[in-house]
Structures are given as C-alpha cells and as structure tokens.
Design an enzyme around this catalytic site. Sequence first.
Site, PDB file in Angstrom:
ATOM      1  N   ALA A  61      38.466  50.331  -3.610  1.00 45.85           N
ATOM      2  CA  ALA A  61      39.322  50.561  -2.438  1.00 45.85           C
ATOM      3  C   ALA A  61      38.446  50.798  -1.212  1.00 45.85           C
ATOM      4  O   ALA A  61      37.246  51.042  -1.340  1.00 45.85           O
ATOM      5  CB  ALA A  61      40.208  51.787  -2.669  1.00 45.85           C
ATOM      6  N   LYS A  62      39.021  50.716  -0.062  1.00 49.98           N
ATOM      7  CA  LYS A  62      38.308  51.071   1.180  1.00 49.98           C
ATOM      8  C   LYS A  62      39.337  51.303   2.261  1.00 49.98           C
ATOM      9  O   LYS A  62      40.470  50.840   2.167  1.00 49.98           O
ATOM     10  CB  LYS A  62      37.380  49.925   1.577  1.00 49.98           C
ATOM     11  CG  LYS A  62      36.332  50.271   2.607  1.00 49.98           C
ATOM     12  CD  LYS A  62      35.231  51.154   2.047  1.00 49.98           C
ATOM     13  CE  LYS A  62      33.888  50.558   2.220  1.00 49.98           C
ATOM     14  NZ  LYS A  62      32.854  50.919   1.346  1.00 49.98           N
TER      15      LYS A  62
END
Length: 434
Positions: A118-119
């Site tokens: 994720a980011k």
Amino acid sequence: MGNSKKDLKPKVKKVPLKGMMDNVMEQFNSAANHINLHPNIRKILSITNNEILVNFPVKMDNGDVEVFTGYRVQHNGALGPYKGGLRYHATVDLDAARALAMWMTWKTSLAGLPYGGAKGGIKIDPALYSESELERITRRFTYALADNIGPEHDIPAPDVNTNSQTMAWIADTYMSSRPPAQRSANQHVVTGKPDGSGGLEGRDRATGFGVYLTIKFWADNNDMDLNGKKFIVQGFGNVGYWASHFLEKDGAKLVGVQDAQGGIENQDGLNVEALFKYNHENKGTIINYPDCSPVEKSEFFAIDCDICIPAALGNQITKKNASKIKAKLIAEGANGPTNVEGENILLERGIVIIPDILCNSGGVIGSYYEWLQNRSGEIWHLEEVLDKLRKKLKVSFDKVHDYSESEGVDMRTAAFCIAIKRIEKAYIQRGIFP
Ligand code: GLU
C-alpha cells in the site's frame, strides 16, 4: 484457476511511458512475461484492490480552514496486511500512490514478509506549514482514514517528508479513537514510531543501512573494495544520509549530493557527518556548503564516481541523463528512480542496477521487526536489529543474484519474478472466492 496457462497468451498493451504507473506496469509485465504468469493472476495484480481518497478540513494557525486531499491505495493483500509509507509531497496523487503501492507489494513479497502493498499521503509541501499545523493535518488525516488502516489490516510507515514524529501522531490519534481497553493493543497500527513510544531501535537507519548492505554484497561478489570508491547521492534525507554514513565507514568517498534546492560536488570527498550537521542547521538543504562547487541539476548524474545512489523521488534517471552517468553501479534508495527508457540505456552500457524493491527493502524489513516487537511486547536492541536485518537482506540479495545469473536477466527482472511467483503461488493454493 480456470484457464490453463497455454490457453491464454498474456496480452500486453504497449502504451507510451508517462508517469510512475506506466513504469511499474512495464516492469511488472516484462517479469510476468518471463515467468509466464497465470493470466488470471496477471489480471488481479494489474489493478489495485482499494483506493481511498479523503478530503478533510484543518484549522490553520491564523484561524482559517484549509481542505486537504489525502490518499491511501491498497494494491494487493494476498500475503498479509497492506504495508507501506505515507508521503507528504506536491507530487502525491492517485496515480503516484497506485504505482508506489504496487512497488510495495513486490518489495514485501521479495523480502519474504507476511504483508501486501500500500502507499498514500497528502499532496502538500510540509515546509509551508508550522509544526502544530502539521500535527493537526496528520491527526485529522488519520481520523479521516478511520478503519481503512489498522494494525492487522493496513500499516502505514514513514516515507518522503514524513518521520517518526508523524507516526507518533498517527499512532496516538488511532489509539485514542479505540475503546480504552484496546488502545495499547493497537500500537502497531503504524511502524517507524520514535524509540520510547513503541519504535524499534535502528528503524531510523534501516533503509539506508540496507542500501549500504546491498552495495557491499554486490561489491563482495565482484571483488570490489569499497575503500576509496567514489559515490554520489541524490536526496540527503533519511535514506541518503544513512547510506552515506555506512559507506563512509567502509572508506568510500561522498563526492556529490543533490537535494531539492541544488547540487554540490567535491572530488576530494565531503564529510558525511559535517554535511548532515550543516543540512540540519540550514533548513534541510546542503546548498552553499563550504569548499565545494555547485552542480547544475542537469549535470548531477554526470559527476565522476563509481556508485550512484538516487535516494529522492521517482523518474529521475531517464533517457535525458542515462547516457551521461559515469557510475558502474546504481543503488536505488528511492522508489522508482529509474524509468524504463533510462534503464534500457544503462543496461546497454553495462551499468548494474540494484533495484529499489531489493535495495531499499531494509526499511520495510525494519518495520516488520517493529510490528513483531509491538505484537509480542518485546524490546529489541540496536545490534540485534541490525544483525537480523543483515541476515535477512543477504538471503534476498542472494536469491536475486542467483536468479539473475541462472535466467540471464537483469537484477530488476529477477527481483520482480521472485516476488510475483510468491504471490502467484498463494493465489493458486487458495483459489478465488467464491
Ligand atoms: N516507505 C518505506 C518504503 O517505501 C517503508 C515502508 C514501510 O516500512 O512500511 O519502503
């Protein structure tokens, strides 16, 4: 999984390169072709699972209200909870967060961690806000994300322009919003917290130490002594500084640094600690550091050196500058610093690239140790942490090196192939619900 690999030839649409998303997709497709990835799994991995966009108001110091846009993109969670940083930067948008989330999926898979990718972040220049405004922005962003993050669901960490203080605010806000009896059990909602409030000793240097280690492993394999070797660093933040610190300890010489304000060069060597102090005292820039010459932005990568460490933003090494690079080795401290066109030029010129998903994976490995430490209520010490990190990175490095030799591919393709295969295996074993 339905269609056999033979029935469906992967269809790869060639699109002209634009942003980071095109870059990561081209890297993914080329590795997927190499391993003949199952077409169904290629479909799943080509797109993100969840994309969260939040607009939230924050009261500024002067009493005005500003509305900010924050993002969290969860690419894939086949191997475990989503994991990856939050950055505060003008370049943050959905496209960038998607690409960076994908890189996290490959990075955690390659490292053998029980995580997905994720980011996220906020599109702001943090230098334009006071400390108390940044605290309110961070806390309100955490509140807006609500249960889209969580210690067993999605675990943010520091990234560009965020640090242990940012993580402490997130942890405190998230924990404060739980019922009292559950607060402490939620400390691992973020990693990269300060020592003393759930942080891991050594997490601050984990990424830069990992960058140094991968260079050292490569040098050892190639009978190269780091003593006296010249290196340049783009970005003198946490990653650039710590990588330089460890390289200098081995006798290597820092001869060029570039940050957002400009670049400097001194072929006799820049003292890393003195430069760090200067940077700290000069509002986070190295420009005008004494006894060195200024370097134009377009000429930075052309500085004479043996090793080049891009440790800032994505898309920095491109067809515009790849042919000017003097280094024999590129160690990618940043995520996505080399685009596909730039990389093709480097590979043709015989320049070796230690790819981001291996080179900078010390950070997320350190995060994993912090998460384990919080979950089990243990406290680990610096030497123990660095030792574990060294052993784990050596395993990843050797895997990538051996695959690249046996398959005759560059290290990035090798790293992607190993990472994607691990996820493919998990999908094949579990099948697709329902
Ligand atoms: N932001 C770092 C990265 O890009 C660390 C991520 C983490 O520790 O979750 O790898």
